[in-house]
Design a protein around this motif. Structure first.
Motif, PDB file in Angstrom:
ATOM      1  N   GLU B   2       9.729  57.225 -29.008  1.00 47.82           N
ATOM      2  CA  GLU B   2      10.717  57.611 -28.117  1.00 47.82           C
ATOM      3  C   GLU B   2      10.562  56.531 -26.564  1.00 47.82           C
ATOM      4  O   GLU B   2       9.027  56.588 -26.415  1.00 47.82           O
ATOM      5  CB  GLU B   2       9.886  59.127 -27.391  1.00 47.82           C
ATOM      6  CG  GLU B   2      10.687  60.144 -28.903  1.00 47.82           C
ATOM      7  CD  GLU B   2       9.754  61.122 -28.244  1.00 47.82           C
ATOM      8  OE1 GLU B   2      10.545  62.110 -29.062  1.00 47.82           O
ATOM      9  OE2 GLU B   2       9.189  61.405 -27.477  1.00 47.82           O
ATOM     10  N   ASP B  27      16.187  57.036 -28.249  1.00 49.26           N
ATOM     11  CA  ASP B  27      15.731  58.033 -29.111  1.00 49.26           C
ATOM     12  C   ASP B  27      17.849  58.391 -28.718  1.00 49.26           C
ATOM     13  O   ASP B  27      17.793  58.923 -28.290  1.00 49.26           O
ATOM     14  CB  ASP B  27      14.911  59.283 -28.645  1.00 49.26           C
ATOM     15  CG  ASP B  27      15.663  60.384 -29.397  1.00 49.26           C
ATOM     16  OD1 ASP B  27      16.055  60.428 -30.474  1.00 49.26           O
ATOM     17  OD2 ASP B  27      14.742  61.215 -29.541  1.00 49.26           O
ATOM     18  N   SER B  30      19.517  61.153 -28.169  1.00 51.60           N
ATOM     19  CA  SER B  30      18.954  61.924 -26.553  1.00 51.60           C
ATOM     20  C   SER B  30      20.609  62.828 -26.441  1.00 51.60           C
ATOM     21  O   SER B  30      21.363  61.648 -26.259  1.00 51.60           O
ATOM     22  CB  SER B  30      18.189  61.002 -25.595  1.00 51.60           C
ATOM     23  OG  SER B  30      16.803  60.977 -25.901  1.00 51.60           O
ATOM     24  N   THR B  94      13.928  63.973 -25.169  1.00 48.73           N
ATOM     25  CA  THR B  94      13.825  63.461 -26.435  1.00 48.73           C
ATOM     26  C   THR B  94      12.578  64.297 -26.774  1.00 48.73           C
ATOM     27  O   THR B  94      12.521  65.806 -26.790  1.00 48.73           O
ATOM     28  CB  THR B  94      12.917  62.274 -26.335  1.00 48.73           C
ATOM     29  OG1 THR B  94      11.425  62.589 -24.770  1.00 48.73           O
ATOM     30  CG2 THR B  94      13.672  61.549 -25.919  1.00 48.73           C
ATOM     31  N   THR B 101      11.462  62.270 -21.372  1.00 48.14           N
ATOM     32  CA  THR B 101      11.036  60.968 -21.320  1.00 48.14           C
ATOM     33  C   THR B 101      11.003  60.069 -20.023  1.00 48.14           C
ATOM     34  O   THR B 101      12.413  59.962 -20.040  1.00 48.14           O
ATOM     35  CB  THR B 101      11.048  60.253 -22.942  1.00 48.14           C
ATOM     36  OG1 THR B 101       9.829  60.777 -23.981  1.00 48.14           O
ATOM     37  CG2 THR B 101      10.054  59.018 -22.864  1.00 48.14           C
TER      38      THR B 101
END
Lengths: 112, 112
Positions: B2, B27, B30, B94, B101
């Motif tokens: 991530e 990711d 997401s 994430t 993140t």
């Protein structure tokens, strides 16, 4: 007013002391988080929680612990403070999927 | 893993000009992307967010665009004002939807 509250706002403490930073939210959020941030710099995840009795480690978790006994309360404990712990600590919470965080005002910690 | 990359790290514009901050994420799962504004000495505040089912969202002078195929999203501020000066953070949901993140932040300075 529904919000997230952190105490103390400022803390100066000697090396080797054990300290607990308090975080409480009155929004009924399940998910809570602790971040470390030097002013205006990156946010580093320390610990997080999905709900009561759940805690997970983040990227900087090795020198601290958390507990989640009540939904509204998520304290962070440093067992032995060091000068490298000098920073701002931000607590945050969110209600669930697809929602952002609400941050607390932070605790600015100085270890001398 | 991530990761969220954010550019530029600093941005200086003249009052009235537009500012654009770009982020990319790794990711592919997401699906939620908030933006935070952090003024000096204050907590990060959510200013706008976008979910993966839309490509653009606008709120007065700020807008966010999302390109899921390319895995990037951008913040656009038009008619900048001195009070827009702050650090801006992008973020992506994430960890299976359990945490945000953050990007590394952009220091925006709006000059008179």
């Amino acid at each position: 007013e529904a919000d997230i509250y952190q105490t103390p706002r400022y803390l100066v403490i000697g090396t080797g002391k054990k300290i607990t930073l308090e975080c409480s939210q009155t929004m009924g959020h399940d998910k809570m988080y602790w971040y470390q941030q030097d002013p205006g710099m990156e946010l580093h995840l320390i610990h997080y929680s999905y709900g009561v009795n759940s805690t997970e480690k983040g990227d900087l978790s090795s020198e601290s612990t958390v507990s989640r006994i009540r939904t509204e309360h998520f304290p962070l404990t440093l067992e032995s403070a060091r000068p490298s712990h000098t920073s701002q600590y931000l607590c945050a919470s969110r209600p669930g999927q697809d929602y952002g965080y609400t941050f607390g005002s932070g605790t600015r910690l100085t270890v001398v | 893993g991530e990761n969220v990359e954010q550019h530029p790290s600093t941005l200086s514009v003249q009052e009235g000009d537009s500012a654009v901050i770009k982020c990319t994420y790794s990711d592919s799962a997401s699906n939620y992307f908030p933006w935070y504004k952090q003024e000096l000495g204050k907590r990060p505040q959510l200013i706008i967010d976008i979910r993966s089912n839309v490509g653009e969202k606008k709120d007065q002078r700020i807008a966010v665009t999302l390109n899921k195929t390319a895995k990037h999203f951008s913040l656009h501020i038009t008619e900048t004002q001195p009070e827009d000066s702050a650090v801006y953070f992008c973020a992506a949901l994430t960890g299976g939807g359990n945490k945000l993140t953050f990007g590394t932040g952009t220091q925006l300075k709006v000059e008179l």
